[in-house]
Design an enzyme around this catalytic site. Structure first.
Site, PDB file in Angstrom:
ATOM      1  N   TYR A  25      -1.438  -0.790  11.030  1.00 41.07           N
ATOM      2  CA  TYR A  25      -1.600  -1.464   9.728  1.00 41.07           C
ATOM      3  C   TYR A  25      -0.443  -1.106   8.797  1.00 41.07           C
ATOM      4  O   TYR A  25       0.267  -1.983   8.292  1.00 41.07           O
ATOM      5  CB  TYR A  25      -2.940  -1.073   9.084  1.00 41.07           C
ATOM      6  N   LYS A  85       2.631  -3.419   7.231  1.00 43.61           N
ATOM      7  CA  LYS A  85       2.881  -3.580   5.795  1.00 43.61           C
ATOM      8  C   LYS A  85       4.305  -3.120   5.462  1.00 43.61           C
ATOM      9  O   LYS A  85       4.994  -3.743   4.662  1.00 43.61           O
ATOM     10  CB  LYS A  85       1.871  -2.778   4.969  1.00 43.61           C
ATOM     11  N   THR A  90       0.818  -1.202   0.000  1.00 48.55           N
ATOM     12  CA  THR A  90       0.000   0.000   0.000  1.00 48.55           C
ATOM     13  C   THR A  90       0.861   1.266   0.000  1.00 48.55           C
ATOM     14  O   THR A  90       1.997   1.242   0.502  1.00 48.55           O
ATOM     15  CB  THR A  90      -0.902  -0.020   1.261  1.00 48.55           C
ATOM     16  N   ASP A  91       0.285   2.365  -0.483  1.00 50.41           N
ATOM     17  CA  ASP A  91       0.998   3.651  -0.411  1.00 50.41           C
ATOM     18  C   ASP A  91       1.018   4.180   1.030  1.00 50.41           C
ATOM     19  O   ASP A  91       1.738   5.129   1.333  1.00 50.41           O
ATOM     20  CB  ASP A  91       0.371   4.684  -1.367  1.00 50.41           C
ATOM     21  N   GLU A  92       0.237   3.551   1.921  1.00 50.75           N
ATOM     22  CA  GLU A  92       0.171   4.050   3.306  1.00 50.75           C
ATOM     23  C   GLU A  92       1.510   3.880   4.038  1.00 50.75           C
ATOM     24  O   GLU A  92       1.746   4.526   5.047  1.00 50.75           O
ATOM     25  CB  GLU A  92      -0.966   3.362   4.075  1.00 50.75           C
TER      26      GLU A  92
HETATM   27  N1  LIG Z   1      -8.027  -2.144  -0.013  1.00 50.56           N
HETATM   28  C1  LIG Z   1      -7.136  -1.225  -0.358  1.00 50.56           C
HETATM   29  O1  LIG Z   1      -7.472  -0.045  -0.561  1.00 50.56           O
HETATM   30  C2  LIG Z   1      -5.676  -1.590  -0.544  1.00 50.56           C
HETATM   31  C3  LIG Z   1      -4.823  -0.648  -1.130  1.00 50.56           C
HETATM   32  C4  LIG Z   1      -3.492  -1.001  -1.341  1.00 50.56           C
HETATM   33  C5  LIG Z   1      -3.033  -2.246  -0.963  1.00 50.56           C
HETATM   34  N2  LIG Z   1      -3.872  -3.137  -0.369  1.00 50.56           N
HETATM   35  C6  LIG Z   1      -3.343  -4.464  -0.014  1.00 50.56           C
HETATM   36  O2  LIG Z   1      -3.992  -5.417  -0.836  1.00 50.56           O
HETATM   37  C7  LIG Z   1      -4.132  -6.657  -0.140  1.00 50.56           C
HETATM   38  C8  LIG Z   1      -5.587  -7.108  -0.172  1.00 50.56           C
HETATM   39  O3  LIG Z   1      -6.392  -6.119   0.440  1.00 50.56           O
HETATM   40  P1  LIG Z   1      -7.983  -6.282   0.568  1.00 50.56           P
HETATM   41  O4  LIG Z   1      -8.523  -4.909   0.676  1.00 50.56           O
HETATM   42  O5  LIG Z   1      -8.470  -7.198  -0.477  1.00 50.56           O
HETATM   43  O6  LIG Z   1      -8.079  -6.983   1.982  1.00 50.56           O
HETATM   44  P2  LIG Z   1      -9.299  -7.736   2.712  1.00 50.56           P
HETATM   45  O7  LIG Z   1      -9.156  -7.440   4.159  1.00 50.56           O
HETATM   46  O8  LIG Z   1     -10.585  -7.414   2.039  1.00 50.56           O
HETATM   47  O9  LIG Z   1      -9.012  -9.293   2.436  1.00 50.56           O
HETATM   48  C9  LIG Z   1      -7.890  -9.915   2.996  1.00 50.56           C
HETATM   49  C10 LIG Z   1      -7.913 -11.390   2.637  1.00 50.56           C
HETATM   50  O10 LIG Z   1      -6.783 -12.014   3.271  1.00 50.56           O
HETATM   51  C11 LIG Z   1      -7.213 -13.159   3.969  1.00 50.56           C
HETATM   52  N3  LIG Z   1      -6.312 -13.373   5.123  1.00 50.56           N
HETATM   53  C12 LIG Z   1      -6.173 -12.571   6.217  1.00 50.56           C
HETATM   54  N4  LIG Z   1      -5.270 -13.089   7.061  1.00 50.56           N
HETATM   55  C13 LIG Z   1      -4.803 -14.227   6.482  1.00 50.56           C
HETATM   56  C14 LIG Z   1      -3.841 -15.196   6.859  1.00 50.56           C
HETATM   57  N5  LIG Z   1      -3.170 -15.119   8.010  1.00 50.56           N
HETATM   58  N6  LIG Z   1      -3.609 -16.243   6.029  1.00 50.56           N
HETATM   59  C15 LIG Z   1      -4.305 -16.375   4.858  1.00 50.56           C
HETATM   60  N7  LIG Z   1      -5.237 -15.489   4.466  1.00 50.56           N
HETATM   61  C16 LIG Z   1      -5.479 -14.424   5.253  1.00 50.56           C
HETATM   62  C17 LIG Z   1      -8.651 -12.865   4.392  1.00 50.56           C
HETATM   63  O11 LIG Z   1      -9.373 -14.040   4.696  1.00 50.56           O
HETATM   64  C18 LIG Z   1      -9.159 -12.136   3.145  1.00 50.56           C
HETATM   65  O12 LIG Z   1      -9.603 -13.062   2.163  1.00 50.56           O
HETATM   66  C19 LIG Z   1      -3.585  -6.408   1.251  1.00 50.56           C
HETATM   67  O13 LIG Z   1      -2.246  -6.854   1.288  1.00 50.56           O
HETATM   68  C20 LIG Z   1      -3.625  -4.896   1.410  1.00 50.56           C
HETATM   69  O14 LIG Z   1      -2.630  -4.440   2.289  1.00 50.56           O
HETATM   70  C21 LIG Z   1      -5.188  -2.833  -0.158  1.00 50.56           C
END
Ligand SMILES: NC(=O)c1ccc[n+]([C@@H]2O[C@H](COP(=O)([O-])OP(=O)(O)OC[C@H]3O[C@@H](n4cnc5c(N)ncnc54)[C@H](O)[C@@H]3O)[C@@H](O)[C@H]2O)c1
Length: 321
Positions: free
Chosen positions: A137, A141, A113-115
């Site tokens: 969080y 990351k 993430t950009d965070e």
């Molecule tokens: N949502 C955003 O705006 C955003 C932006 C940039 C980056 N990201 C990154 O993208 C990725 C996905 O984000 P998201 O929004 O889909 O998240 P989310 O919280 O909606 O989903 C996370 C998924 O990971 C699974 N999970 C959690 N802990 C786990 C573990 N210990 N072992 C196996 N599976 C596990 C959960 O069951 C779920 O399916 C993350 O790494 C997040 O940091 C998200």
């Protein structure tokens, strides 16, 4: 985001075999992958990325690419209970990296993430900006991303780290701003805006994020870092007002609430490096939001149980577990 990517990549590369390792936390939902569940090139394995045994079961079977989407992701939850974030985001990434090393994986992509860069008043973060995370969080990351860097430098593993701006779209758990606000309005509830809503975020529609990851898998270089951004910068209040207008609601539906501690004021990234590989966003912020609103309108059965807290009951009924 992971389920959107699995659906996307199975369409783009119908001959690839995809194994989905997911712990199915509150945010995980097999319903999101129902349409591919019978695809012979797709396999689901329930497991924890922080458990070496679970990871070995999948990676030891000849996996050649790891795309790590698994994480604890909601900033507010990280403020209330950081432990799961440290365990999954940092230790889980370490466990995957160890498996990548042991089983000679050909490519590892860390979805981040950009965070991790913290907040920026003016200008843009680029790939070499220092990490200044402000929430448990983003700190977790950042820790994971640094481990990725170290595993590339120390063990020469084929690792790429990506930093995306805020992602929105279909199947997003209704605790993040956009799905929370849309579903609140569909339920006739107000939308809680932190502080005065002046925090600025850069937004990308999930499909564009999927295309960016596919492009990086194809053309990205090991050891490199890529920012994934669109330039679609909006204050949270602008996003809120757009949703209200599109859904035919007035501004009286806004409830200004106490701001989140250490709330980052502005995220904005320079993604010229990724654009140099030939990627650019194809879905505008407005179109993405309209598509997202329509999806939540048409899929009440998907989000209503999650919001009513009856998810576990619902899940038991669906999958008998
Ligand atoms: N949502 C955003 O705006 C955003 C932006 C940039 C980056 N990201 C990154 O993208 C990725 C996905 O984000 P998201 O929004 O889909 O998240 P989310 O919280 O909606 O989903 C996370 C998924 O990971 C699974 N999970 C959690 N802990 C786990 C573990 N210990 N072992 C196996 N599976 C596990 C959960 O069951 C779920 O399916 C993350 O790494 C997040 O940091 C998200």
């Amino acid at each position: 985001m992971g389920s959107n990517f699995i659906r996307y990549i199975l369409k783009k590369h119908p001959d690839w075999q995809v194994v989905n390792l997911d712990k199915l936390t509150y945010a995980g939902n097999l319903e999101n992958l129902k349409e591919v569940s019978r695809n012979k090139n797709y396999q689901f394995v329930k497991g924890d990325i922080a458990e070496a045994e679970d990871v070995a079961k999948v990676i030891g079977e000849g996996v050649d690419k790891i795309i790590n989407y698994a994480a604890e992701t909601h900033v507010d939850r990280s403020i209330m209970a950081p432990d799961a974030f440290i365990k999954t985001d940092i230790f889980g990434t370490y466990t995957l990296l160890e498996a990548a090393k042991k089983y000679n994986v050909a490519q590892y992509i860390q979805i981040s993430t950009d965070e991790v860069f913290g907040s920026i008043k003016k200008g843009f973060f680029d790939e070499s900006s220092p990490f200044r995370p402000n929430s448990p969080y983003s700190a977790s990351k950042a820790g994971a991303d640094l481990l990725c860097r170290a595993y590339f430098k120390t063990y020469n593993l084929p690792i790429i780290v990506t930093h995306a701006c805020n992602v929105f779209g279909l199947n997003q758990y209704p605790e993040k701003l956009i799905p929370l606000f849309i579903t609140n309005l569909l339920e006739g509830k107000k939308v809680p805006v932190y502080g005065e809503g002046q925090q600025t975020r850069e937004w990308i529609f999930t499909e564009d994020h999927c295309r960016a990851i596919a492009m990086i898998m194809e053309k990205g270089q090991s050891g490199e870092v890529y920012n994934i951004g669109t330039g679609f910068e909006k204050t949270n209040l602008e996003t809120t007002k757009f949703i209200l207008r599109e859904m035919g609601s007035g501004e009286e539906m806004i409830e200004y609430v106490k701001d989140r501690p250490a709330h980052d004021e502005r995220y904005a990234i320079n993604s010229q490096k990724l654009r140099g590989l030939g990627w650019q966003p194809s879905v505008s912020w407005e179109e993405g939001l309209r598509r997202t609103i329509s999806w939540y309108k048409e899929n009440r059965n998907w989000w209503q149980p999650l919001k009513s807290g009856a998810y576990l009951e619902y899940y038991k009924k669906q999958y008998g577990k």
